[in-house]
Motif scaffolding. Structure first.
Motif, PDB file in Angstrom:
ATOM      1  N   MET A  32       0.941  -1.187  -0.165  1.00 56.65           N
ATOM      2  CA  MET A  32      -0.118   0.022   0.050  1.00 56.65           C
ATOM      3  C   MET A  32       0.846   1.295   0.102  1.00 56.65           C
ATOM      4  O   MET A  32       0.309   2.254  -0.288  1.00 56.65           O
ATOM      5  N   ASN A  35       2.987   2.036  -5.655  1.00 57.32           N
ATOM      6  CA  ASN A  35       2.047   1.709  -6.368  1.00 57.32           C
ATOM      7  C   ASN A  35       2.291   0.991  -7.795  1.00 57.32           C
ATOM      8  O   ASN A  35       1.933   1.136  -8.774  1.00 57.32           O
ATOM      9  N   GLN A  45       1.986  -0.516 -12.672  1.00 52.41           N
ATOM     10  CA  GLN A  45       1.390   0.308 -11.819  1.00 52.41           C
ATOM     11  C   GLN A  45       0.119  -0.587 -11.373  1.00 52.41           C
ATOM     12  O   GLN A  45      -0.704  -1.050 -12.147  1.00 52.41           O
ATOM     13  N   TYR A  46      -0.340  -0.401 -10.171  1.00 49.40           N
ATOM     14  CA  TYR A  46      -1.522  -0.551  -9.478  1.00 49.40           C
ATOM     15  C   TYR A  46      -2.273   0.375  -8.850  1.00 49.40           C
ATOM     16  O   TYR A  46      -1.427   1.069  -8.249  1.00 49.40           O
ATOM     17  N   ARG A  47      -3.428   0.293  -8.547  1.00 46.78           N
ATOM     18  CA  ARG A  47      -4.405   1.267  -7.857  1.00 46.78           C
ATOM     19  C   ARG A  47      -5.121   0.605  -6.716  1.00 46.78           C
ATOM     20  O   ARG A  47      -5.613   1.278  -5.775  1.00 46.78           O
ATOM     21  N   SER A  48      -5.173  -0.642  -6.922  1.00 44.54           N
ATOM     22  CA  SER A  48      -5.973  -1.135  -5.792  1.00 44.54           C
ATOM     23  C   SER A  48      -5.425  -2.487  -5.559  1.00 44.54           C
ATOM     24  O   SER A  48      -4.653  -3.168  -6.089  1.00 44.54           O
ATOM     25  N   ILE A  49      -6.158  -3.413  -4.552  1.00 41.12           N
ATOM     26  CA  ILE A  49      -5.520  -4.526  -4.096  1.00 41.12           C
ATOM     27  C   ILE A  49      -6.021  -5.717  -5.381  1.00 41.12           C
ATOM     28  O   ILE A  49      -5.319  -6.716  -5.541  1.00 41.12           O
ATOM     29  N   THR A  50      -6.953  -5.201  -5.962  1.00 42.73           N
ATOM     30  CA  THR A  50      -7.608  -6.161  -7.198  1.00 42.73           C
ATOM     31  C   THR A  50      -6.529  -6.292  -8.434  1.00 42.73           C
ATOM     32  O   THR A  50      -6.050  -6.900  -8.840  1.00 42.73           O
ATOM     33  N   ASP A  51      -5.952  -4.954  -8.551  1.00 43.47           N
ATOM     34  CA  ASP A  51      -4.856  -4.897  -9.690  1.00 43.47           C
ATOM     35  C   ASP A  51      -3.510  -5.516  -9.307  1.00 43.47           C
ATOM     36  O   ASP A  51      -2.697  -6.020  -9.839  1.00 43.47           O
ATOM     37  N   PHE A  52      -3.322  -5.268  -7.866  1.00 41.03           N
ATOM     38  CA  PHE A  52      -1.942  -5.726  -7.249  1.00 41.03           C
ATOM     39  C   PHE A  52      -2.091  -7.456  -7.404  1.00 41.03           C
ATOM     40  O   PHE A  52      -1.084  -8.079  -7.876  1.00 41.03           O
ATOM     41  N   LYS A  53      -3.341  -8.129  -7.024  1.00 43.25           N
ATOM     42  CA  LYS A  53      -3.422  -9.410  -7.103  1.00 43.25           C
ATOM     43  C   LYS A  53      -3.403  -9.796  -8.702  1.00 43.25           C
ATOM     44  O   LYS A  53      -2.593 -11.144  -8.932  1.00 43.25           O
TER      45      LYS A  53
END
Length: 84
Positions: A32, A35, A45-53
Motif C-alpha cells: 500500500m 503503487n 502500476q496498480y491502484r487497488s488490491i485487485t490490480d495488485f493481485k
C-alpha cells in the motif's frame, strides 16, 4: 530465505525473486506504500488490491515459466457429468 538484492534481469530466478518480494509486501501490507514495480523494459502500476493481485498472478506465471513448472489450468467438465 529471500535475498535482498535481485538477481540480474534475465538470470534464472529473477521472476521467482520478484514474486517472493510481492508476497512479502502483500503479507505485511507494504504494497500500500507504493503503487508499482519496475522490471527490465517494463513498469507495472496498480491502484487497488485487485490490480495488485492480477499483477501477482502474472508474475507467478512468469516465475513458473522460468522454473519450467507448468501453469495451473483448471479442468473444464461437461454439464450433466458428460453423460448425454
Amino acid at each position: 530465505m529471500s535475498q535482498t538484492t535481485p538477481p540480474i534481469p534475465g538470470q534464472r530466478g529473477y521472476w521467482r525473486w520478484l514474486y517472493n518480494q510481492m508476497l512479502t509486501a502483500l503479507s505485511d501490507g507494504s504494497f500500500m506504500r507504493f503503487n508499482g514495480y519496475t522490471v527490465p523494459n517494463r513498469t507495472f502500476q496498480y491502484r487497488s488490491i485487485t490490480d495488485f493481485k492480477k499483477l501477482l498472478d502474472w508474475v507467478k506465471d512468469q516465475a513458473d515459466a522460468e522454473d519450467g513448472t507448468p501453469s495451473f489450468r483448471g479442468r473444464t467438465y461437461a454439464g450433466q457429468g458428460g453423460r448425454g
